[in-house]
Scaffold this motif. Sequence first.
Motif, PDB file in Angstrom:
ATOM      1  N   THR A 158       0.563  -1.163   0.221  1.00 12.47           N
ATOM      2  CA  THR A 158       0.322   0.183   0.198  1.00 12.47           C
ATOM      3  C   THR A 158       1.031   1.033  -0.620  1.00 12.47           C
ATOM      4  O   THR A 158       2.111   1.361   0.268  1.00 12.47           O
ATOM      5  CB  THR A 158      -0.559   0.630   0.832  1.00 12.47           C
ATOM      6  OG1 THR A 158      -1.988   0.707   1.111  1.00 12.47           O
ATOM      7  CG2 THR A 158      -0.276  -0.108   2.493  1.00 12.47           C
TER       8      THR A 158
ATOM      9  N   ASP B 287      -3.745   3.515   2.640  1.00 11.70           N
ATOM     10  CA  ASP B 287      -4.389   3.344   1.665  1.00 11.70           C
ATOM     11  C   ASP B 287      -4.677   2.086   1.077  1.00 11.70           C
ATOM     12  O   ASP B 287      -3.894   1.371   0.847  1.00 11.70           O
ATOM     13  CB  ASP B 287      -3.496   3.843   0.069  1.00 11.70           C
ATOM     14  CG  ASP B 287      -4.223   3.656  -0.977  1.00 11.70           C
ATOM     15  OD1 ASP B 287      -5.316   3.610  -1.407  1.00 11.70           O
ATOM     16  OD2 ASP B 287      -4.128   4.101  -1.978  1.00 11.70           O
ATOM     17  N   LEU B 288      -6.450   2.163   1.975  1.00 10.71           N
ATOM     18  CA  LEU B 288      -6.816   0.565   1.733  1.00 10.71           C
ATOM     19  C   LEU B 288      -7.819   0.634   0.767  1.00 10.71           C
ATOM     20  O   LEU B 288      -8.767  -0.846   0.624  1.00 10.71           O
ATOM     21  CB  LEU B 288      -6.909   0.284   3.387  1.00 10.71           C
ATOM     22  CG  LEU B 288      -6.134   0.729   4.196  1.00 10.71           C
ATOM     23  CD1 LEU B 288      -7.225   0.007   5.765  1.00 10.71           C
ATOM     24  CD2 LEU B 288      -4.939  -0.435   3.977  1.00 10.71           C
TER      25      LEU B 288
ATOM     26  N   THR C 236      -7.747  -3.142  -0.744  1.00  8.98           N
ATOM     27  CA  THR C 236      -7.478  -3.929   0.093  1.00  8.98           C
ATOM     28  C   THR C 236      -9.172  -3.973   0.756  1.00  8.98           C
ATOM     29  O   THR C 236      -9.793  -5.186   1.064  1.00  8.98           O
ATOM     30  CB  THR C 236      -7.092  -3.671   1.708  1.00  8.98           C
ATOM     31  OG1 THR C 236      -5.773  -3.614   0.850  1.00  8.98           O
ATOM     32  CG2 THR C 236      -7.526  -5.071   2.496  1.00  8.98           C
TER      33      THR C 236
END
Length: 415
Positions: free
Chosen positions: A82, A105-106, A109
């Motif tokens: 990320t 920054d997900l 995910t």
Amino acid sequence: MDREIPKEERRRESMKNRMKVVGVFLAIAVIVAVVILMLGEKVNEKELTISAAERGTIESSVSASGKIVPLYEQAIVSPVGTKIMEVYCNEGDCVEAGQSLLKLDLQSTETEYQRMSDEVSMKRNEIEQAALNNATFITDLEMRIKAKEMAVSHLKAEVANERRLDSIGSGTGDRIREAQLAYETGLLELEQLKMQLVNEKKSHAASFRSKQLEGTISVRNLEAMQRTLDDARIKAPRQGTVTYLNKSLGTSIAAGEKLAVVSDLSHFKINGEIPESNSGKLSIGSAVNVRINRNMVKGHISNISPQSHNGMVEFTVLLDNDADKILRSGLRTELNVVYDIHDGVIRIPNGSYFQGPGSYMLFVKTAPGKLERRAVTLGDSNFDFVEVKSGIQAGEEVVVSDMASYKNKKTISLK
């Protein structure tokens, strides 16, 4: 009438006078040297460290080095590849358990998590549908068996009726055989249906368990992704101090890369190392004396590494008082690992003269104002004392300071 003395004669006379002066100085130097040799060189007693040998106990120990580290320290790594979006604290800040440290920054995910959540829902629907289909099929098969049982009962009654008619002369053998054949065929068909029911139940149960297993796997994958998401929301795992923090905003972070370290700086331990030649004297639970500047802290060995690295064996020391105010993370320390105890031995203070067990030439006070160099055998040691195996008796005074500059002297006089 005076005559002039020739230059050559004057030169010879001058040379004789110089030789006489040199001879006088040489004689004085010889006399001084003889006196020094007879009386010995004089040293100011205040410049020496002289201690009396005594009987006492020596905790035999081996020297090692160590580094103070936090007793509890946890590194936080990125569970996914990320980027760092935001930083909420700095190195050195005290944080509470659950406090946010970084924002990652997900988006990708979270998208994967939603996909897996939808997959779990689909699996649950498939399991419910399979359960309904199985129940319907088995119920239908059971109803067919009941209907077949009723038909077989009717055929059995037909056989009995044909036999009764034959017994009174109204029937025939062919009709009896036909009825008997129909009855037996019905029994076989009924048995076939019953066996089919048993097999279908087993088959449907196995298929249903397979779908349940697929559903369970999907749920576990979703739970693992949920944990990954939770871990990716970088928070302090416990109360402590941030000792490392990756502040590279916008930089790509690989999965498993260290992002932060949270340490408890109120409790400490020591990571020690010792030459592998002395590692045989280490054992779990051995007492350790730790010297920090002029202070002494006690502890014990809790762990020993089974392997050596660059000729050194590492071990861990837990301190009796791991919250002592003199402890500082990263501070190098001297360690003495106790491996044996000797009672009632002659001992002298440890000093720079001691380089390990063996033979030494030490100066011993033999009379007031006089030191004499003597062969001495020394044994085990610790921070404070060295064991005397031979050469010195209890009560004798010994010079324990550096006497390397007097190594060629047999005796020394004290001023």
